[in-house]
Write a protein that holds these residues in place. Structure first.
Motif, PDB file in Angstrom:
ATOM      1  N   ARG A 197      -3.724  13.362  -5.207  1.00 30.23           N
ATOM      2  CA  ARG A 197      -3.617  12.911  -4.008  1.00 30.23           C
ATOM      3  C   ARG A 197      -2.934  11.492  -3.936  1.00 30.23           C
ATOM      4  N   LEU A 198      -3.589  10.611  -4.702  1.00 36.45           N
ATOM      5  CA  LEU A 198      -2.889   9.307  -4.486  1.00 36.45           C
ATOM      6  C   LEU A 198      -1.665   9.269  -5.248  1.00 36.45           C
ATOM      7  N   THR A 199      -1.293  10.060  -6.358  1.00 39.25           N
ATOM      8  CA  THR A 199       0.142  10.134  -6.695  1.00 39.25           C
ATOM      9  C   THR A 199       1.007  10.480  -5.861  1.00 39.25           C
ATOM     10  N   CYS A 200       0.441  11.532  -4.866  1.00 40.46           N
ATOM     11  CA  CYS A 200       1.515  12.143  -3.745  1.00 40.46           C
ATOM     12  C   CYS A 200       1.468  10.987  -2.841  1.00 40.46           C
ATOM     13  N   ALA A 201       0.380  10.175  -2.216  1.00 36.90           N
ATOM     14  CA  ALA A 201       0.860   9.378  -1.338  1.00 36.90           C
ATOM     15  C   ALA A 201       1.460   8.049  -1.799  1.00 36.90           C
ATOM     16  N   GLN A 202       1.532   7.768  -3.183  1.00 36.93           N
ATOM     17  CA  GLN A 202       2.322   6.955  -3.607  1.00 36.93           C
ATOM     18  C   GLN A 202       3.646   7.172  -3.573  1.00 36.93           C
ATOM     19  N   GLU A 203       4.090   8.270  -3.854  1.00 40.75           N
ATOM     20  CA  GLU A 203       5.412   8.842  -3.857  1.00 40.75           C
ATOM     21  C   GLU A 203       6.068   8.867  -2.510  1.00 40.75           C
ATOM     22  N   LEU A 204       5.059   9.431  -1.468  1.00 41.87           N
ATOM     23  CA  LEU A 204       5.487   9.454  -0.057  1.00 41.87           C
ATOM     24  C   LEU A 204       5.795   7.927   0.660  1.00 41.87           C
ATOM     25  N   LEU A 205       4.984   6.979  -0.107  1.00 37.31           N
ATOM     26  CA  LEU A 205       4.894   5.547   0.632  1.00 37.31           C
ATOM     27  C   LEU A 205       6.408   5.077   0.030  1.00 37.31           C
ATOM     28  N   GLU A 206       6.879   5.539  -1.360  1.00 34.04           N
ATOM     29  CA  GLU A 206       8.088   4.966  -1.832  1.00 34.04           C
ATOM     30  C   GLU A 206       9.385   5.331  -1.371  1.00 34.04           C
ATOM     31  N   SER A 207       9.030   6.773  -0.787  1.00 37.28           N
ATOM     32  CA  SER A 207      10.416   7.592  -0.608  1.00 37.28           C
ATOM     33  C   SER A 207      10.648   8.014   0.934  1.00 37.28           C
ATOM     34  N   THR A 208       9.567   7.589   1.593  1.00 35.47           N
ATOM     35  CA  THR A 208       9.750   7.921   3.006  1.00 35.47           C
ATOM     36  C   THR A 208       9.579   6.618   3.992  1.00 35.47           C
ATOM     37  N   GLY A 209       9.775   6.801   5.291  1.00 35.56           N
ATOM     38  CA  GLY A 209       9.382   5.894   6.128  1.00 35.56           C
ATOM     39  C   GLY A 209       8.125   6.059   7.055  1.00 35.56           C
ATOM     40  N   LEU A 210       7.282   6.839   6.335  1.00 33.86           N
ATOM     41  CA  LEU A 210       6.113   7.665   7.091  1.00 33.86           C
ATOM     42  C   LEU A 210       4.936   6.563   7.335  1.00 33.86           C
ATOM     43  N   SER A 211       4.247   6.517   8.456  1.00 34.10           N
ATOM     44  CA  SER A 211       3.190   5.669   8.226  1.00 34.10           C
ATOM     45  C   SER A 211       2.133   5.957   7.446  1.00 34.10           C
ATOM     46  N   TYR A 237      -4.489   1.105  -7.357  1.00 34.23           N
ATOM     47  CA  TYR A 237      -3.511   0.397  -7.345  1.00 34.23           C
ATOM     48  C   TYR A 237      -3.622  -1.367  -7.149  1.00 34.23           C
ATOM     49  N   GLY A 238      -4.760  -1.300  -6.656  1.00 36.36           N
ATOM     50  CA  GLY A 238      -4.978  -3.009  -6.423  1.00 36.36           C
ATOM     51  C   GLY A 238      -4.298  -3.551  -5.366  1.00 36.36           C
ATOM     52  N   THR A 239      -3.765  -2.599  -4.440  1.00 35.40           N
ATOM     53  CA  THR A 239      -3.013  -3.280  -3.146  1.00 35.40           C
ATOM     54  C   THR A 239      -3.152  -2.106  -2.257  1.00 35.40           C
ATOM     55  N   SER A 240      -2.574  -2.694  -0.870  1.00 35.63           N
ATOM     56  CA  SER A 240      -2.837  -1.513   0.190  1.00 35.63           C
ATOM     57  C   SER A 240      -1.618  -0.604   0.378  1.00 35.63           C
ATOM     58  N   PRO A 241      -1.724   0.432   0.989  1.00 36.33           N
ATOM     59  CA  PRO A 241      -0.860   1.168   1.010  1.00 36.33           C
ATOM     60  C   PRO A 241       0.463   0.659   1.817  1.00 36.33           C
ATOM     61  N   GLN A 242      -0.003  -0.199   2.753  1.00 36.47           N
ATOM     62  CA  GLN A 242       1.053  -0.827   3.368  1.00 36.47           C
ATOM     63  C   GLN A 242       1.856  -1.874   2.679  1.00 36.47           C
ATOM     64  N   ALA A 243       1.378  -2.447   1.680  1.00 37.88           N
ATOM     65  CA  ALA A 243       2.012  -3.390   0.744  1.00 37.88           C
ATOM     66  C   ALA A 243       2.655  -2.778  -0.247  1.00 37.88           C
ATOM     67  N   HIS A 244       2.519  -1.582  -0.527  1.00 36.88           N
ATOM     68  CA  HIS A 244       3.006  -0.918  -1.980  1.00 36.88           C
ATOM     69  C   HIS A 244       4.580  -1.010  -1.922  1.00 36.88           C
ATOM     70  N   PRO A 245       5.074  -0.243  -0.760  1.00 38.72           N
ATOM     71  CA  PRO A 245       6.524  -0.101  -0.808  1.00 38.72           C
ATOM     72  C   PRO A 245       7.241  -1.374  -1.030  1.00 38.72           C
ATOM     73  N   LEU A 246       6.819  -2.662  -0.314  1.00 43.64           N
ATOM     74  CA  LEU A 246       7.391  -3.711  -0.380  1.00 43.64           C
ATOM     75  C   LEU A 246       7.303  -4.339  -1.905  1.00 43.64           C
ATOM     76  N   ALA A 247       5.936  -4.077  -2.510  1.00 40.82           N
ATOM     77  CA  ALA A 247       5.770  -4.683  -3.908  1.00 40.82           C
ATOM     78  C   ALA A 247       6.884  -3.762  -4.764  1.00 40.82           C
ATOM     79  N   MET A 248       6.981  -2.384  -4.573  1.00 41.29           N
ATOM     80  CA  MET A 248       8.026  -1.670  -5.406  1.00 41.29           C
ATOM     81  C   MET A 248       9.265  -2.051  -5.282  1.00 41.29           C
ATOM     82  N   ARG A 249       9.835  -2.564  -3.822  1.00 43.03           N
ATOM     83  CA  ARG A 249      11.203  -3.118  -3.817  1.00 43.03           C
ATOM     84  C   ARG A 249      11.415  -4.199  -4.422  1.00 43.03           C
ATOM     85  N   GLN A 250      10.414  -5.218  -4.494  1.00 39.24           N
ATOM     86  CA  GLN A 250      10.447  -6.526  -5.248  1.00 39.24           C
ATOM     87  C   GLN A 250      10.388  -6.431  -6.540  1.00 39.24           C
TER      88      GLN A 250
END
Length: 112
Positions: A60-74, A98-111
């Motif tokens: 489920r975490l892997t699924c959430a990570q993929e959704l956070l990286e590929s969508t703009g879902l809340s 992951y040592g971070t929050s779901p909110q911060a994860h997409p930003l960290a991936m873009r950086q």
């Protein structure tokens, strides 16, 4: 209950990954695999080195990570889609893994 057959866990894992928001209690997964909860837990430990619930949270975490990286879902929508009971539960498990929050994860991936 019948004896476990080769491929039982692979079929169950594929079904769970296809619809991670489904009921995935130990009893529900055991029933779907046609095994007792005890047999399912034992087979998971032998074949994957982890409990069914530990595997489920990681999936489920892997699924959430993929959704956070590929969508703009809340975060709330991602939590629901990935099968977590609440956004708070997603946040808790996400921070541990992951040592971070779901909110911060997409930003960290873009950086990165």
């Amino acid at each position: 209950m019948r004896s476990a057959r080769p491929g039982d866990l692979e079929r169950l894992q594929a079904a769970v990954l296809a619809t991670p928001a489904r009921d995935c209690s130990l009893a529900a997964m055991a029933s779907e695999a046609g095994l007792s909860a005890r047999t399912l837990a034992r087979r998971f430990a032998i074949e994957t080195g982890q409990s069914p619930i530990t595997w489920l949270v990681a999936a489920r975490l892997t699924c959430a990570q993929e959704l956070l990286e590929s969508t703009g879902l809340s975060v709330e929508a991602v939590a629901h889609a990935a099968g977590f009971a609440s956004a708070d539960l997603l946040r808790k498990h996400f921070r541990v893994r992951y040592g971070t929050s779901p909110q911060a994860h997409p930003l960290a991936m873009r950086q990165a």
